[in-house]
Design an enzyme around this catalytic site. Structure first.
Site, PDB file in Angstrom:
ATOM      1  N   GLU A   1       0.851  -1.197   0.000  1.00 55.33           N
ATOM      2  CA  GLU A   1       0.000   0.000   0.000  1.00 55.33           C
ATOM      3  C   GLU A   1       0.882   1.241   0.000  1.00 55.33           C
ATOM      4  O   GLU A   1       2.093   1.138   0.242  1.00 55.33           O
ATOM      5  CB  GLU A   1      -0.902   0.003   1.244  1.00 55.33           C
ATOM      6  CG  GLU A   1      -0.133   0.177   2.538  1.00 55.33           C
ATOM      7  CD  GLU A   1      -0.936  -0.194   3.791  1.00 55.33           C
ATOM      8  OE1 GLU A   1      -1.847  -1.042   3.696  1.00 55.33           O
ATOM      9  OE2 GLU A   1      -0.623   0.368   4.843  1.00 55.33           O
TER      10      GLU A   1
ATOM     11  N   LYS B   1      11.191   2.875  -0.274  1.00 58.03           N
ATOM     12  CA  LYS B   1      11.051   4.280  -0.662  1.00 58.03           C
ATOM     13  C   LYS B   1      11.375   4.463  -2.135  1.00 58.03           C
ATOM     14  O   LYS B   1      12.370   3.921  -2.622  1.00 58.03           O
ATOM     15  CB  LYS B   1      12.005   5.136   0.171  1.00 58.03           C
ATOM     16  CG  LYS B   1      11.736   5.013   1.669  1.00 58.03           C
ATOM     17  CD  LYS B   1      10.986   6.215   2.179  1.00 58.03           C
ATOM     18  CE  LYS B   1      11.941   7.010   3.012  1.00 58.03           C
ATOM     19  NZ  LYS B   1      11.465   8.273   3.420  1.00 58.03           N
TER      20      LYS B   1
ATOM     21  N   ASP C   1       3.076  10.435   3.005  1.00 60.52           N
ATOM     22  CA  ASP C   1       4.056  11.339   3.596  1.00 60.52           C
ATOM     23  C   ASP C   1       3.329  12.458   4.337  1.00 60.52           C
ATOM     24  O   ASP C   1       3.129  13.546   3.813  1.00 60.52           O
ATOM     25  CB  ASP C   1       4.954  11.911   2.497  1.00 60.52           C
ATOM     26  CG  ASP C   1       6.186  12.583   3.080  1.00 60.52           C
ATOM     27  OD1 ASP C   1       6.439  12.404   4.287  1.00 60.52           O
ATOM     28  OD2 ASP C   1       6.884  13.285   2.330  1.00 60.52           O
TER      29      ASP C   1
ATOM     30  N   TYR D   1      -4.469   3.319   8.190  1.00 57.35           N
ATOM     31  CA  TYR D   1      -3.861   2.108   7.645  1.00 57.35           C
ATOM     32  C   TYR D   1      -3.494   1.068   8.696  1.00 57.35           C
ATOM     33  O   TYR D   1      -2.839   0.081   8.374  1.00 57.35           O
ATOM     34  CB  TYR D   1      -2.614   2.457   6.836  1.00 57.35           C
ATOM     35  CG  TYR D   1      -1.689   3.431   7.530  1.00 57.35           C
ATOM     36  CD1 TYR D   1      -1.048   3.109   8.716  1.00 57.35           C
ATOM     37  CD2 TYR D   1      -1.491   4.706   7.010  1.00 57.35           C
ATOM     38  CE1 TYR D   1      -0.222   3.996   9.360  1.00 57.35           C
ATOM     39  CE2 TYR D   1      -0.663   5.614   7.645  1.00 57.35           C
ATOM     40  CZ  TYR D   1      -0.026   5.254   8.829  1.00 57.35           C
ATOM     41  OH  TYR D   1       0.779   6.148   9.464  1.00 57.35           O
TER      42      TYR D   1
ATOM     43  N   CYS E   1       8.943  51.778  -0.282  1.00 57.83           N
ATOM     44  CA  CYS E   1       9.709  50.953  -1.220  1.00 57.83           C
ATOM     45  C   CYS E   1       8.828  50.604  -2.423  1.00 57.83           C
ATOM     46  O   CYS E   1       7.728  50.079  -2.251  1.00 57.83           O
ATOM     47  CB  CYS E   1      10.186  49.672  -0.529  1.00 57.83           C
ATOM     48  SG  CYS E   1      10.940  48.494  -1.660  1.00 57.83           S
TER      49      CYS E   1
ATOM     50  N   CYS F   1      14.830  49.342  -3.121  1.00 57.22           N
ATOM     51  CA  CYS F   1      14.816  50.772  -2.803  1.00 57.22           C
ATOM     52  C   CYS F   1      16.057  51.234  -2.047  1.00 57.22           C
ATOM     53  O   CYS F   1      16.251  52.420  -1.836  1.00 57.22           O
ATOM     54  CB  CYS F   1      13.573  51.123  -1.985  1.00 57.22           C
ATOM     55  SG  CYS F   1      13.650  50.495  -0.293  1.00 57.22           S
TER      56      CYS F   1
ATOM     57  N   CYS G   1      12.297  44.690   4.329  1.00 53.47           N
ATOM     58  CA  CYS G   1      12.565  46.085   4.016  1.00 53.47           C
ATOM     59  C   CYS G   1      11.507  46.877   4.770  1.00 53.47           C
ATOM     60  O   CYS G   1      10.315  46.636   4.618  1.00 53.47           O
ATOM     61  CB  CYS G   1      12.418  46.312   2.515  1.00 53.47           C
ATOM     62  SG  CYS G   1      12.273  48.052   2.101  1.00 53.47           S
TER      63      CYS G   1
ATOM     64  N   LYS H   1       2.902   4.543   1.046  1.00 49.74           N
ATOM     65  CA  LYS H   1       3.447   5.160   2.248  1.00 49.74           C
ATOM     66  C   LYS H   1       3.101   6.642   2.142  1.00 49.74           C
ATOM     67  O   LYS H   1       3.587   7.343   1.251  1.00 49.74           O
ATOM     68  CB  LYS H   1       4.960   4.964   2.323  1.00 49.74           C
ATOM     69  CG  LYS H   1       5.565   5.560   3.578  1.00 49.74           C
ATOM     70  CD  LYS H   1       6.974   5.054   3.781  1.00 49.74           C
ATOM     71  CE  LYS H   1       7.586   5.413   5.119  1.00 49.74           C
ATOM     72  NZ  LYS H   1       7.366   6.730   5.608  1.00 49.74           N
TER      73      LYS H   1
ATOM     74  N   CYS I   1      17.658  47.107   1.111  1.00 50.68           N
ATOM     75  CA  CYS I   1      16.679  46.523   0.202  1.00 50.68           C
ATOM     76  C   CYS I   1      17.181  46.593  -1.239  1.00 50.68           C
ATOM     77  O   CYS I   1      17.596  47.652  -1.706  1.00 50.68           O
ATOM     78  CB  CYS I   1      15.362  47.271   0.347  1.00 50.68           C
ATOM     79  SG  CYS I   1      14.152  46.807  -0.895  1.00 50.68           S
TER      80      CYS I   1
HETATM   81  S1  IVH Z   1       2.179   1.143   9.181  1.00 52.22           S
HETATM   82  C1  IVH Z   1       4.589  -0.281  12.610  1.00 52.22           C
HETATM   83  N1  IVH Z   1       1.418   2.065   6.878  1.00 52.22           N
HETATM   84  O1  IVH Z   1       5.515   5.765   8.075  1.00 52.22           O
HETATM   85  C2  IVH Z   1       3.894   0.111  11.425  1.00 52.22           C
HETATM   86  N2  IVH Z   1       2.834   3.406   8.213  1.00 52.22           N
HETATM   87  O2  IVH Z   1       8.344   5.334   8.845  1.00 52.22           O
HETATM   88  C3  IVH Z   1       2.939   1.164  11.677  1.00 52.22           C
HETATM   89  N3  IVH Z   1       3.311   5.601   7.238  1.00 52.22           N
HETATM   90  O3  IVH Z   1       5.258   6.052  11.547  1.00 52.22           O
HETATM   91  C4  IVH Z   1       2.801   2.023  10.535  1.00 52.22           C
HETATM   92  N4  IVH Z   1       2.129   5.339   5.416  1.00 52.22           N
HETATM   93  O4  IVH Z   1       3.646   7.384  10.109  1.00 52.22           O
HETATM   94  C5  IVH Z   1       2.140   2.297   7.977  1.00 52.22           C
HETATM   95  N5  IVH Z   1       0.617   2.775   4.833  1.00 52.22           N
HETATM   96  C6  IVH Z   1       1.329   2.992   5.920  1.00 52.22           C
HETATM   97  C7  IVH Z   1       2.018   4.203   6.131  1.00 52.22           C
HETATM   98  C8  IVH Z   1       2.769   4.369   7.286  1.00 52.22           C
HETATM   99  C9  IVH Z   1       2.905   6.157   6.095  1.00 52.22           C
HETATM  100  C10 IVH Z   1       4.212   6.255   8.185  1.00 52.22           C
HETATM  101  C11 IVH Z   1       3.839   6.091   9.626  1.00 52.22           C
HETATM  102  C12 IVH Z   1       5.038   5.512  10.298  1.00 52.22           C
HETATM  103  C13 IVH Z   1       6.102   5.856   9.338  1.00 52.22           C
HETATM  104  C14 IVH Z   1       7.214   4.893   9.470  1.00 52.22           C
END
Ligand code: IVH
Length: 672
Positions: A117, A317, A121, A229, A434, A414, A429, A119, A411
């Site tokens: 799934e 990543k 950010d 999640y 200005c 000006c 400034c 990740k 500045c």
């Molecule tokens: S599972 C122990 N699922 O990534 C696992 N984390 O670097 C619990 N994060 O602290 C987290 N997307 O804030 C999980 N689909 C996802 C995620 C996710 C982002 C973040 C989360 C975690 C961090 C770890």
């Protein structure tokens, strides 16, 4: 007095709450509304009215109670019932294979599957529901304890205040990520830049900053959303697999990750990771990788944890969308409020499919910390729709000809003095004359959302200020056709059009004038709030900080900024000259009907919540005096009565130029 279970009001309230919660889910979680905004407003209003009339039936988990009252003095610390773990990270497929090998070694002969799934950010949060009601929402903190940010999380519309389950589990902890939408981030930063505030470097910082605001009313204005999640503590509910957990969270009303796959074989995991990467820009949040989890939650204990992360999950990543290039020069831009922003001029380079030739360096601190020099080879990064940023310097590529950048002491536009205010990273400034500031100020004043002066574009403002014809917005009203026609690329006819645009702007609503003045922190919304409480600019200018702070939705920072703006003799002079030039500085209100409380034939529309009247009582009072109440605003409407949290009717009234009155004015009208 105890109410019997059959009390019809109580039943109606309960039914309305369930109905509204369902529509909230459909709208905010599923993006699939079943009813019109208007029909939703009707339900919401009915509930709000009933709750106003029966305060004893008000509960904190009502859908009317998302945005809480007063700012907090600070955040309480809360201990997570289960620690919030972090994930092991890798950029390498080989290491992913090692992860799979480790899992299988610990669980020989155990059939298992994996989930893949996005990740997300954002900022990790944990929500705790007790008996179906949101009890606490917290940040991750150090994993064991975090900050109690419940009041802020409640303002996120897709987060359920109550679970969609009957009966609900005794305890449900869900884990997820709060994020700022990429589109919302862009808009927020644009507004902040115009208000002279520091911009956020990326959506994640913006989301984190928004969650840490002590005033939930401010958080409510930030474009935040959340996606879930994982589960923490569970009591009265159990999930055998991660897939079942996601489906369960979905059924309980949470927005879950938009895509996930369950894979039987590890090869399938790799394929899904690639597939997910192609979807990178299709999500409303920033995604920086894939999370791979063992799907069988029943195996988690057997797999156990390392020092800080579980052995049953890993994050893969994706490479950041970056490119290497060279800094040709660092220029300094001067904003409307005088803020100096360093901008790197780059050798053009292609990043994520578009050509980048400038990147923000945020501020001097940032340049120092990264030790960015003119001539350096740097890495620029583009995240989603975000302005590219310089994220790193290749110091090994230095030739010795690079030059250290210093913010100018004066500045660049000006030559005026540059200062740094206490507690701010920005340098400014301070010369109010200005040209850079005047140009931005005049452009803002004339802009579509402010005084909406047609024909007064950037190039014209440039000429007017450089030519000394305009030194502040009030000067616009003294321009003559001959002066305009004498400018470059300006025919007599266009000069006349510009003058007509300026002429028309004299009749704008008061809130537009307030907004157009360019007071720090005052956007269109807060200008409207101020207009609702002050009938004229004069009245607003007289208000001190304490009086301004007493206005609902106006916090201390904004109050101080307004008072400081009007404390300046120059600003007061601009306002005086605007008045002398015939700009309307009063709230637009239709003349009161002769004969006082005789409202015969007057058409009213009500919007928002009034303090002293329910909807019905207000309607009765109008009808008793011969007036009528209609549901929609049209040109024939005489008055729109706007209470707290007015709906789209207010906007419509403003568009049509219909008189808008607040509750105080409404009361006056009735008692006249
Ligand atoms: S599972 C122990 N699922 O990534 C696992 N984390 O670097 C619990 N994060 O602290 C987290 N997307 O804030 C999980 N689909 C996802 C995620 C996710 C982002 C973040 C989360 C975690 C961090 C770890």
């Amino acid at each position: 007095m105890a109410r019997s279970v059959k009390d019809p009001v109580e039943q109606r309230i309960a039914a309305l709450r369930r109905e509204i919660e369902r529509h909230n889910r459909l709208y905010y979680v599923k993006a699939a509304p079943e009813i019109s905004d208007r029909a939703y407003d009707r339900l919401y209003r009915e509930l709000a009215d009933l709750e106003a009339r029966h305060p004893e039936l008000q509960t904190p988990d009502s859908p009317t109670r998302r945005v809480g009252g007063e700012p907090l003095p600070g955040f309480r610390t809360v201990r997570h019932a289960r620690p919030m773990l972090s994930l092991d990270n890798t950029y390498s497929r080989d290491e992913l294979a090692e992860f799979d090998a480790r899992v299988r070694k610990r669980l020989p002969d155990t059939p298992l599957t994996y989930s893949v799934e996005p990740k997300v950010d954002g900022v990790a949060v944990s929500l705790r529901y007790e008996h179906g009601t949101l009890a606490v929402g917290a940040t991750r903190g150090d994993g064991r304890t975090g900050d109690d940010v419940t009041a802020n999380l409640r303002t996120i519309r897709s987060i359920p205040l109550r679970l969609a389950a009957d009966p609900p589990p005794a305890v449900l902890e869900v884990r997820g990520e709060v994020y700022m939408t990429t589109a919302g981030f862009k808009t927020l930063n644009r507004a902040r830049r115009e208000a002279g505030q520091a911009v956020f470097a990326n959506p994640r910082n913006a989301a984190a900053g928004s969650l840490k605001l002590l005033d939930p009313r401010l958080t409510a204005d930030r474009p935040l959303d959340a996606v879930f999640y994982a589960a923490g503590e569970l009591d009265g509910i159990a999930f055998e697999t991660h897939g079942a957990c996601l489906r369960g969270l979905d059924a309980l009303g949470f927005r879950i990750v938009p895509r996930y796959w369950i894979c039987d074989a590890f090869e399938a995991v790799l394929r899904r990771i690639d597939e997910l990467e192609t979807l990178r820009h299709s999500f409303p949040f920033e995604m920086d990788g894939a999370v791979i989890k063992v799907n069988e939650r029943t195996l988690y204990d057997a797999l156990g944890l390392t020092a800080r992360s579980p052995r049953w999950a890993i994050a893969y990543k994706y490479a950041a969308e970056q490119a290497a290039t060279r800094i040709r020069a660092i220029r300094v831009q001067v904003g409307r409020t005088g803020v100096l922003t360093p901008v790197a001029e780059l050798e053009p380079v292609s990043v994520a499919g578009s050509t980048v030739s400038r990147a923000t360096l945020h501020n001097e601190d940032d340049i120092r910390r990264k030790d960015v020099r003119v001539g350096d080879r740097v890495t620029v990064e583009k995240a989603g729709d975000v302005i590219p940023a310089v994220v790193g310097v290749d110091k090994t590529a230095r030739t010795g000809s690079e030059t250290v950048f210093a913010m100018p002491a004066t500045c660049p536009v000006c030559g005026g003095p540059v200062t740094q205010r206490e507690g701010e990273v920005a340098r400014r400034c301070e010369n109010l004359q200005c040209p850079a500031q005047i140009k931005r100020w005049v452009r803002h004043f004339a802009s579509r959302g402010a005084m909406d002066i047609e024909g007064l574009g950037d190039a014209l403002v440039e000429q007017l200020v450089d030519g000394g014809l305009v030194g502040d917005p009030a000067d616009l009203y003294r321009l003559t056709e001959d002066q305009l026609a004498a400018l470059e690329r300006m025919a007599q006819k266009s000069a006349r059009n510009v003058l007509a645009g300026i002429e028309a702007s004299r009749e704008r609503d008061l809130w537009r004038v307030i907004f157009a003045l360019g007071i720090r922190h005052i956007g269109a919304r807060s200008a409207q709030t101020l207009e609702a409480h002050y009938p004229s600019l004069d009245a607003l200018m007289q208000a001190d900080t304490a009086a301004l702070e007493a206005v609902p939705d106006i916090g201390p920072v904004v109050a101080h900024s307004v008072a400081a703006f009007f404390a300046s003799p120059r600003n007061r002079a601009v306002v005086r000259r605007l008045g002398e030039a015939g700009v309307r500085l009063q709230r637009r209100a239709a003349p009161l009907p002769a004969g006082g409380a005789d409202l015969a034939g007057k058409r009213f529309v009500l919007t928002g919540t009034l303090d002293a009247f329910t909807r019905d009582a207000a309607g009765d009072a109008i009808r008793a005096r011969g007036g009528t109440v209609s549901a929609a605003v049209s040109k024939k409407t005489d008055y729109v009565v706007a209470g707290a949290n007015p709906g789209s009717k207010l906007e419509r009234a403003r568009t049509l130029g219909v008189a808008v009155i607040d509750e105080a004015a409404f009361r006056d009208l009735l008692s006249e």
